[in-house]
Design an enzyme around this catalytic site. Structure first.
Site, PDB file in Angstrom:
ATOM      1  N   CYS A  79     102.066  85.254  33.461  1.00  0.00           N
ATOM      2  CA  CYS A  79     103.273  85.498  34.256  1.00  0.00           C
ATOM      3  C   CYS A  79     104.229  84.324  34.105  1.00  0.00           C
ATOM      4  O   CYS A  79     103.978  83.240  34.634  1.00  0.00           O
ATOM      5  CB  CYS A  79     102.889  85.709  35.720  1.00  0.00           C
ATOM      6  SG  CYS A  79     104.302  85.779  36.838  1.00  0.00           S
ATOM      7  N   CYS A 106     105.847  83.016  37.288  1.00  0.00           N
ATOM      8  CA  CYS A 106     104.940  82.229  38.130  1.00  0.00           C
ATOM      9  C   CYS A 106     104.720  80.828  37.554  1.00  0.00           C
ATOM     10  O   CYS A 106     104.709  79.846  38.285  1.00  0.00           O
ATOM     11  CB  CYS A 106     103.570  82.893  38.232  1.00  0.00           C
ATOM     12  SG  CYS A 106     103.602  84.666  38.448  1.00  0.00           S
ATOM     13  N   ASP A 107     104.510  80.722  36.251  1.00  0.00           N
ATOM     14  CA  ASP A 107     103.980  79.473  35.692  1.00  0.00           C
ATOM     15  C   ASP A 107     104.896  78.753  34.705  1.00  0.00           C
ATOM     16  O   ASP A 107     104.551  77.670  34.229  1.00  0.00           O
ATOM     17  CB  ASP A 107     102.632  79.764  34.992  1.00  0.00           C
ATOM     18  CG  ASP A 107     101.588  80.292  35.977  1.00  0.00           C
ATOM     19  OD1 ASP A 107     101.733  80.026  37.185  1.00  0.00           O
ATOM     20  OD2 ASP A 107     100.642  80.981  35.553  1.00  0.00           O
TER      21      ASP A 107
END
Ligand code: NDP
Length: 322
Positions: free
Chosen positions: A139, A142-143
């Protein structure tokens, strides 16, 4: 043996935990069958991430995925939700009350909230589940921020790969690795990525295994060229997989209306109320929230939002029947 509940929630990611909190606060004493999810521990995909910096309310470094899930679960339990860390093996939604089995144990419920989520498609090489969040990510939203001024590989040739590659160029350089020369991605998204000077393109390369540092974290891939057969090491600081998602809907096949891609249909398209978004599925009394019915946003906060909607829909639906 059979236990009856007013509400059973299946799944315990941000959607299920929020649905549990709201139905518990409404006095419905939900039972959460928590173990079905991303193939990992109860808590869904967020159990596989490290820091979450984009869930509102956690400034100065965010919060870890497992901690956020643990807190949500505790908050729901504080209001009377009961959690069982078990996998649902079968459901029967064509009868009333609905029936849910965990192996030989049967539960019945007046309303069911489905929040079984989705899982990222993985390459199926190298025991990669254990590499997630250790240089391997699924993701970008997200990261990505962990790779400021770093080099990243994005694997895939669909819209997700284009979107994630483009997004990741905010942080660093991206090498897009795809197994063909043709792309499944839409023309617009492909063109947008093609125009981005921070993306390089490595085509006709099928990943074989991950390259790892001494500490076991991922630092690239070994890939075979599908035309020449040559095997090369493609190095980077981190690797993002963008080869699709799989909704966890096998349990509901033949019982609930699904889109062609396996995601549950909700809202008025499923036969729910018209005029406003809602979480009704094609069986009244069964509601769905989170990634199991959303292939567009797929964020913890949107999952939590639809979890809240499902709880309110279930509560009102039950009240109307009483
Ligand atoms: P897709 O299924 O469209 O694409 C998956 C990609 O991964 C393909 O290029 C495929 O290669 C590749 N792939 C799959 N398995 C492997 C493997 N084992 N090894 C190497 N490569 C592999 O998934 P997406 O997640 O990209 O998109 C899903 C849906 O969501 C689509 O309908 C898409 O349009 C939509 N979407 C829309 C967005 C938007 O409009 N903003 C953003 C993101 C997604 P190959 O092509 O060779 O099969």
């Amino acid at each position: 043996m059979s236990e009856h509940r007013k509400v059973i929630v299946i799944g315990s990611g941000p959607a299920g935990n929020t649905a549990a909190l709201y139905t518990a606060r409404a006095g419905l004493k939900p039972l959460v069958l928590a173990g079905f999810g991303a193939g990992g521990p109860p808590g869904g995909q967020l159990m596989l991430t490290t820091e979450i910096e984009n869930f509102p309310g956690f400034p100065s470094g965010g919060i870890s995925g497992p901690e956020l899930m643990g807190r949500m679960r505790q908050q729901a339990m504080d209001f009377g939700a009961e959690f069982k860390d078990v996998d649902v093996s079968r459901v029967e939604l064509k009868q009333s009350p609905f029936a849910i089995w965990v192996d030989d144990t049967q539960y019945t419920a007046d309303a069911v909230i489905i929040s079984t989520g989705a899982r990222s498609r993985l390459l199926g090489i190298d025991g990669e589940e254990k590499l997630i969040a250790r240089g391997l990510h699924t993701c970008a939203t997200c990261d990505g921020a962990f790779y400021r001024n770093k080099k990243m590989i994005v694997i895939g040739g669909g819209d997700t790969a284009m979107e994630e590659a483009t997004f990741l160029t905010r942080f660093g350089d991206v090498n897009l690795v795809h197994r063909r020369e043709e792309f499944r991605a839409s023309k617009t998204m492909l063109e947008r990525a093609r125009k981005n000077p921070k993306i390089t393109w490595t085509l006709n390369e099928q990943p074989l295994e991950y390259l790892k540092r001494e500490n076991g974290t991922v630092c690239g891939i070994k890939a075979r060229n599908t035309k020449s057969g040559q095997v090369t090491d493609i190095k980077a600081d981190g690797v993002f997989l963008a080869i699709g998602h799989i909704p966890n809907t096998d349990l509901f096949k033949g019982q609930l209306k699904m889109h062609d891609n396996g995601y549950l249909v909700t809202g008025h398209e499923a036969g729910g109320p018209t005029g406003h978004p809602n979480t009704y599925t094609s069986v009244h009394g069964v509601f769905a929230c989170g990634d199991v019915q959303d292939h567009t946003y797929r964020q913890a906060i949107t999952a939590a939002g639809t979890g809240c909607m499902a709880a309110i829909d279930a509560e009102r639906w039950l009240a109307e029947r009483e």
